[in-house]
Write a protein that holds these residues in place. Structure first.
Motif, PDB file in Angstrom:
ATOM      1  N   ILE A 176       0.827  -1.073   0.011  1.00 24.78           N
ATOM      2  CA  ILE A 176       0.020   0.123  -0.075  1.00 24.78           C
ATOM      3  C   ILE A 176       0.816   1.172  -0.200  1.00 24.78           C
ATOM      4  CG2 ILE A 176      -1.658   1.153   1.249  1.00 24.78           C
ATOM      5  CD1 ILE A 176      -2.763  -1.257   2.620  1.00 24.78           C
ATOM      6  N   ALA A 177       0.806   2.073  -0.972  1.00 24.48           N
ATOM      7  CA  ALA A 177       1.568   3.360  -1.161  1.00 24.48           C
ATOM      8  C   ALA A 177       0.653   4.427  -0.860  1.00 24.48           C
ATOM      9  CB  ALA A 177       2.066   3.577  -2.611  1.00 24.48           C
ATOM     10  N   GLY A 178       0.993   5.503   0.053  1.00 21.90           N
ATOM     11  CA  GLY A 178       0.605   6.873   0.321  1.00 21.90           C
ATOM     12  C   GLY A 178       1.432   7.606   0.884  1.00 21.90           C
ATOM     13  N   ASP A 179       0.966   8.862   0.874  1.00 20.51           N
ATOM     14  CA  ASP A 179       1.480  10.278   1.393  1.00 20.51           C
ATOM     15  C   ASP A 179       1.398  10.431   2.763  1.00 20.51           C
ATOM     16  OD1 ASP A 179       2.486  11.055  -1.430  1.00 20.51           O
ATOM     17  OD2 ASP A 179       0.641  11.242  -1.869  1.00 20.51           O
ATOM     18  N   GLU A 180       0.505  10.004   3.540  1.00 24.87           N
ATOM     19  CA  GLU A 180       0.228  10.282   4.905  1.00 24.87           C
ATOM     20  C   GLU A 180       0.064   9.269   5.709  1.00 24.87           C
ATOM     21  OE1 GLU A 180      -3.841  12.521   4.631  1.00 24.87           O
ATOM     22  OE2 GLU A 180      -5.057  10.888   4.488  1.00 24.87           O
ATOM     23  N   LEU A 181       0.080   8.071   5.143  1.00 21.79           N
ATOM     24  CA  LEU A 181      -0.084   6.719   5.991  1.00 21.79           C
ATOM     25  C   LEU A 181       1.240   6.580   6.927  1.00 21.79           C
ATOM     26  CD1 LEU A 181      -1.536   3.964   3.460  1.00 21.79           C
ATOM     27  CD2 LEU A 181      -2.806   5.146   5.443  1.00 21.79           C
ATOM     28  N   ALA A 182       1.127   6.368   8.179  1.00 18.48           N
ATOM     29  CA  ALA A 182       1.915   5.726   9.015  1.00 18.48           C
ATOM     30  C   ALA A 182       2.452   4.457   8.802  1.00 18.48           C
ATOM     31  CB  ALA A 182       1.624   6.372  10.638  1.00 18.48           C
ATOM     32  N   PRO A 183       3.962   4.462   9.049  1.00 21.98           N
ATOM     33  CA  PRO A 183       4.378   3.004   8.789  1.00 21.98           C
ATOM     34  C   PRO A 183       3.837   2.056   9.776  1.00 21.98           C
ATOM     35  CG  PRO A 183       6.130   4.288   9.671  1.00 21.98           C
ATOM     36  CD  PRO A 183       4.951   5.313   9.407  1.00 21.98           C
ATOM     37  N   GLU A 184       4.162   0.776   9.587  1.00 26.65           N
ATOM     38  CA  GLU A 184       3.589  -0.324  10.265  1.00 26.65           C
ATOM     39  C   GLU A 184       4.456  -0.118  11.745  1.00 26.65           C
ATOM     40  OE1 GLU A 184       1.388  -2.028  10.584  1.00 26.65           O
ATOM     41  OE2 GLU A 184       0.390  -2.320   8.639  1.00 26.65           O
ATOM     42  N   MET A 185       3.941  -0.604  12.838  1.00 24.38           N
ATOM     43  CA  MET A 185       4.821  -0.394  14.100  1.00 24.38           C
ATOM     44  C   MET A 185       6.066  -1.446  13.889  1.00 24.38           C
ATOM     45  SD  MET A 185       3.853   1.673  16.587  1.00 24.38           S
ATOM     46  CE  MET A 185       2.424   2.600  17.274  1.00 24.38           C
ATOM     47  N   ASP A 186       7.180  -0.969  14.239  1.00 18.57           N
ATOM     48  CA  ASP A 186       8.338  -1.777  13.970  1.00 18.57           C
ATOM     49  C   ASP A 186       9.369  -1.242  15.190  1.00 18.57           C
ATOM     50  OD1 ASP A 186      10.148  -3.503  12.855  1.00 18.57           O
ATOM     51  OD2 ASP A 186      10.409  -2.519  11.170  1.00 18.57           O
ATOM     52  N   ARG A 187      10.033  -0.226  14.727  1.00 14.51           N
ATOM     53  CA  ARG A 187      11.111   0.266  15.511  1.00 14.51           C
ATOM     54  C   ARG A 187      10.887   1.640  16.123  1.00 14.51           C
ATOM     55  NH1 ARG A 187      15.910  -1.498  11.449  1.00 14.51           N
ATOM     56  NH2 ARG A 187      15.265  -3.488  11.114  1.00 14.51           N
ATOM     57  N   GLN A 188       9.541   2.159  16.298  1.00 13.11           N
ATOM     58  CA  GLN A 188       9.283   3.386  16.908  1.00 13.11           C
ATOM     59  C   GLN A 188       9.025   3.085  18.406  1.00 13.11           C
ATOM     60  OE1 GLN A 188       7.562   1.702  14.489  1.00 13.11           O
ATOM     61  NE2 GLN A 188       7.234   2.782  12.679  1.00 13.11           N
ATOM     62  N   GLN A 189       9.544   4.511  18.933  1.00 12.16           N
ATOM     63  CA  GLN A 189       9.084   4.496  20.539  1.00 12.16           C
ATOM     64  C   GLN A 189       7.755   4.936  20.786  1.00 12.16           C
ATOM     65  OE1 GLN A 189      11.187   8.072  22.125  1.00 12.16           O
ATOM     66  NE2 GLN A 189      10.124   8.068  23.949  1.00 12.16           N
ATOM     67  N   ILE A 190       6.942   3.944  21.484  1.00  7.53           N
ATOM     68  CA  ILE A 190       5.738   4.191  22.107  1.00  7.53           C
ATOM     69  C   ILE A 190       5.480   5.193  22.876  1.00  7.53           C
ATOM     70  CG2 ILE A 190       3.530   2.794  22.509  1.00  7.53           C
ATOM     71  CD1 ILE A 190       4.928   1.887  19.993  1.00  7.53           C
ATOM     72  N   LEU A 191       4.640   6.201  22.586  1.00  2.00           N
ATOM     73  CA  LEU A 191       4.426   7.426  23.632  1.00  2.00           C
ATOM     74  C   LEU A 191       3.148   6.962  24.490  1.00  2.00           C
ATOM     75  CD1 LEU A 191       4.995  10.479  21.328  1.00  2.00           C
ATOM     76  CD2 LEU A 191       6.660   9.387  22.832  1.00  2.00           C
ATOM     77  N   PHE A 192       2.128   6.177  23.747  1.00  3.41           N
ATOM     78  CA  PHE A 192       0.951   5.896  24.703  1.00  3.41           C
ATOM     79  C   PHE A 192       0.364   4.717  23.656  1.00  3.41           C
ATOM     80  CE2 PHE A 192      -3.631   6.328  24.656  1.00  3.41           C
ATOM     81  CZ  PHE A 192      -3.703   6.466  26.109  1.00  3.41           C
ATOM     82  N   SER A 193      -0.455   3.884  24.431  1.00  2.00           N
ATOM     83  CA  SER A 193      -1.147   2.733  24.012  1.00  2.00           C
ATOM     84  C   SER A 193      -2.255   2.434  25.036  1.00  2.00           C
ATOM     85  CB  SER A 193      -0.106   1.691  23.651  1.00  2.00           C
ATOM     86  OG  SER A 193      -0.796   0.584  23.389  1.00  2.00           O
ATOM     87  N   ASP A 194      -3.418   2.079  24.509  1.00  3.29           N
ATOM     88  CA  ASP A 194      -4.505   1.933  25.192  1.00  3.29           C
ATOM     89  C   ASP A 194      -5.712   0.856  24.543  1.00  3.29           C
ATOM     90  OD1 ASP A 194      -6.208   2.205  27.710  1.00  3.29           O
ATOM     91  OD2 ASP A 194      -7.684   2.909  26.106  1.00  3.29           O
ATOM     92  N   VAL A 195      -5.776  -0.167  24.932  1.00  4.41           N
ATOM     93  CA  VAL A 195      -7.080  -1.016  24.454  1.00  4.41           C
ATOM     94  C   VAL A 195      -7.832  -0.930  25.410  1.00  4.41           C
ATOM     95  CG1 VAL A 195      -7.898  -3.235  23.584  1.00  4.41           C
ATOM     96  CG2 VAL A 195      -5.504  -2.661  23.284  1.00  4.41           C
ATOM     97  N   ALA A 196      -9.261  -0.058  25.149  1.00  4.36           N
ATOM     98  CA  ALA A 196     -10.258   0.073  26.209  1.00  4.36           C
ATOM     99  C   ALA A 196     -11.025  -1.105  26.861  1.00  4.36           C
ATOM    100  CB  ALA A 196     -11.364   0.959  25.461  1.00  4.36           C
TER     101      ALA A 196
END
Length: 628
Positions: A506-526
């Motif tokens: 999937i090619a896009g201009d505004e899509l964020a990459p898949e979670m891979d090597r990023q720093q997680i700032l916040f995460s929540d599953v309600a």
């Protein structure tokens, strides 16, 4: 990735300590003479001083040879004179070598890592320059052991925030940071076909580990567990843990799978990896981060976590291949003085020298106002950053010689690990004749029997389709025939529908990459607990009811300098979903799911769900915010 805070000296900002540590690494290991410091100043590297020493040795050897020749020339004048000359030469050599050794020792004292058996021994050894590295590895107090850097401004040792780790500590790091019962997610099949297990994300564990270092972790779901040995994947210390559906299902089957599946379903988490591979269209140029088709944009894409990047090439009047989508440069370039270009400047009618002498990329940031890059520049960047380029042959005037030149250039840098993209089968016939092994990407606005047959008969091939014209039937057929499907250019609002079809890329201009090597700032599953949100709706029995115009808003709304928002929601009814700069209106009379992942640049996540006409019910919502 450098933080570049530009905080004044002295600074106690941990991000500056990270940047200083990175600069130390460059000073010690770079092959260049100078590297940029935290304020952009150019600092001499260890390699530069090493080369100075080497040149000094050469000069000394030259002095010895010259002196010896003089002695030989004067031999006939007498033994006494010869002995006197030899003595003078030996004295000069000894003095020179002494000076050289003293200089090398002084440089070593300034630049080498220094090792201490105790913290007090390090404190007793003050330094005379910034960023000398001290290593304490024998102090009885374990908390004092580690890596330090000398801060000249405060005349004190500062401990690194990110400490190297031993091989034996890898498993515990992964377990402590990522793997726990709370983080293990089981997902049963739903009407949209989501099935899978998230046990841990691929992520950066630490630097300083050898390739193939291993550690053992156990992923749990309820009373069931799967043990997995994880391996450091590359020299940067990346490791991953992910338990697939089949493996975990076998555990569930052994312990009464029916009872497990009857339990309330845990929501699909947006932080898990999908089957799609995301392509940074013309690099990471979303908002005004960097210009499209610029080397800066491709470097930023790699730093964000993309592994696939798309580019366009045109041919200049003197036969060079440059990165530019349009035939004319006017849309994306400006004059060097910052003014708009007057009159069309076509790439094919202009030499590379003229393009680079007169024009730079348009950008509000002077850092990105740089010259047009060549295809070879991009290939070098891809090798350096481990990127896979999708190269679209944009110039419609290409002849056989151009195909030969482009093919040879790409093979020299990447072998056959790259993609060619073009407007249709006729553009790639010459390339297929040159290279029977490379994957070719056939671009179609929509698929038909004739163009599908062409790709099928010219494998290895990928079909690249306008996302508006993609169908699940074509995807299923292509997968059966072994042909990857790619889609372009997908906005964040359409990502959910496109990804569910199962396309490979999937090619896009505004899509964020898949979670891979990023720093997680916040995460929540309600999972029925909406304490991370504020709402003007009603919460009853773990469900949120939003009447028309009512909102459910994520409380975590800090500004993210550069990152992404990842969102998944299950709903019934009508609602509008906002994340970052993306908005999507949804309507369904049955329970449906929607997910998106959108880039953020100097903005807050802005996660909000708003009830539409007739209202809606939110069954589940999960979100993650990452920093790139």
């Amino acid at each position: 990735m450098a933080n570049n805070t530009l905080n004044p000296i002295p600074s106690s900002d941990p991000r500056d300590f990270f940047d200083n540590a990175t600069t130390i690494d460059l000073i010690i290991n770079s092959g260049a003479d100078r590297v940029p410091g935290r304020f952009g100043q150019m600092l001499y590297t260890w390699g530069y001083f090493h080369r100075l020493v080497e040149r000094a040795v050469v000069q000394i050897d030259g002095v010895i040879v010259s002196a010896t020749n003089q002695v030989n020339a004067r031999r006939d004048s007498g033994i006494a004179e010869i002995n006197q000359s030899v003595a003078a030469v030996n004295a000069a050599e000894a003095d020179a070598k002494t000076d050289m050794l003293e200089m090398a020792a002084e440089l070593g004292n300034d630049l080498n890592n220094k090792r201490y058996t105790s913290y007090s021994a390090m404190l007793a050894d003050p330094q005379n320059r910034d960023a000398v590295v001290g290593i304490v590895d024998g102090d009885p107090d374990e908390s004092l052991n580690g890596w330090y850097s000398w801060d000249l401004a405060s005349a004190a040792w500062r401990k690194f925030i990110d400490q190297p780790i031993t091989d034996s500590g890898l498993a515990q790091v992964i377990k402590d940071d990522y793997v726990s019962e709370e983080k293990a997610v089981f997902t049963a099949s739903d009407e949209d076909g989501y099935t899978g297990f998230l046990v841990a994300r691929e992520r950066l564990v630490t630097r300083g580990l050898d390739i193939n270092s291993t550690g053992v972790v156990t992923a749990k779901y309820a009373e069931n567990s799967v043990t997995r040995t994880v391996t450091v994947m590359d020299e940067f210390g990346y490791a991953s843990v992910h338990i697939g559906a089949d493996e975990m299902k076998a555990v569930l089957d052994a312990k009464d799978a029916a009872a497990q599946l009857a339990k309330p379903r845990v929501a699909y988490a947006p932080i898990s990896k999908s089957a799609n591979k995301l392509v940074a269209h013309r690099g990471r140029h979303y908002a005004d981060i960097a210009p499209e088709n610029s080397l800066d944009g491709y470097r930023l894409a790699a730093q964000a976590g993309f592994r696939y990047v798309e580019t366009d090439i045109q041919r200049t009047a003197d036969g060079n291949y440059v990165l530019c989508h349009d035939a004319a440069i006017n849309r994306t370039f400006m004059n060097k003085d910052g003014s708009d270009i007057s009159g069309a400047v076509n790439v094919g009618a202009t030499t590379l020298a003229v393009l680079r002498a007169n024009y730079v990329f348009k950008s509000s940031n002077p850092r990105y106002q740089v010259q047009i890059p060549t295809l070879e520049d991009l290939l070098q960047t891809c090798v350096e950053y481990n990127l896979y380029p999708w190269i679209e042959l944009k110039d419609t005037t290409f002849v056989d010689a151009d195909f030969v030149a482009v093919n040879n250039l790409c093979v020299r840098y990447l072998g056959n690990e790259f993609w060619y993209l073009a407007g249709g089968p006729s553009r790639l016939a010459a390339m297929r004749a040159l290279n029977p092994n490379v994957m070719l990407g056939y671009v179609f606005d929509s698929l038909s029997e004739s163009n599908y047959a062409y790709a099928l008969n010219n494998k290895p091939a990928c079909i690249d389709v306008n996302y508006l014209n993609l169908t699940a039937e074509w995807v299923a057929r292509a997968r059966k025939d072994g042909i990857p499907i790619a889609v372009y250019t997908v906005p964040a609002s359409a990502y959910s529908d496109v990804s569910k079809m199962g396309s490979d890329y999937i090619a896009g201009d505004e899509l964020a990459p898949e979670m891979d090597r990023q720093q997680i700032l916040f995460s929540d599953v309600a999972n029925g607990d909406y304490s991370a949100y504020k709402t003007s709706g009603l919460i009853t029995s773990g469900l949120v009811t939003l009447a028309s115009g009512r909102n459910l808003t994520l409380l975590w709304d800090q500004v993210v300098p550069s990152g992404g928002a990842y969102l998944a929601v299950e709903y019934t009814g009508a609602l509008t979903v906002s994340a970052g700069s993306s908005t999507k209106t949804l309507t369904s009379t049955t329970r449906k799911s929607f997910r998106t992942q959108v880039q953020l640049f100097k903005q807050s996540p802005g996660i909000n769900l708003r009830g539409g006409t007739g209202g809606c019910t939110i069954h589940e919502i999960s979100v993650a915010i990452a920093k790139f």
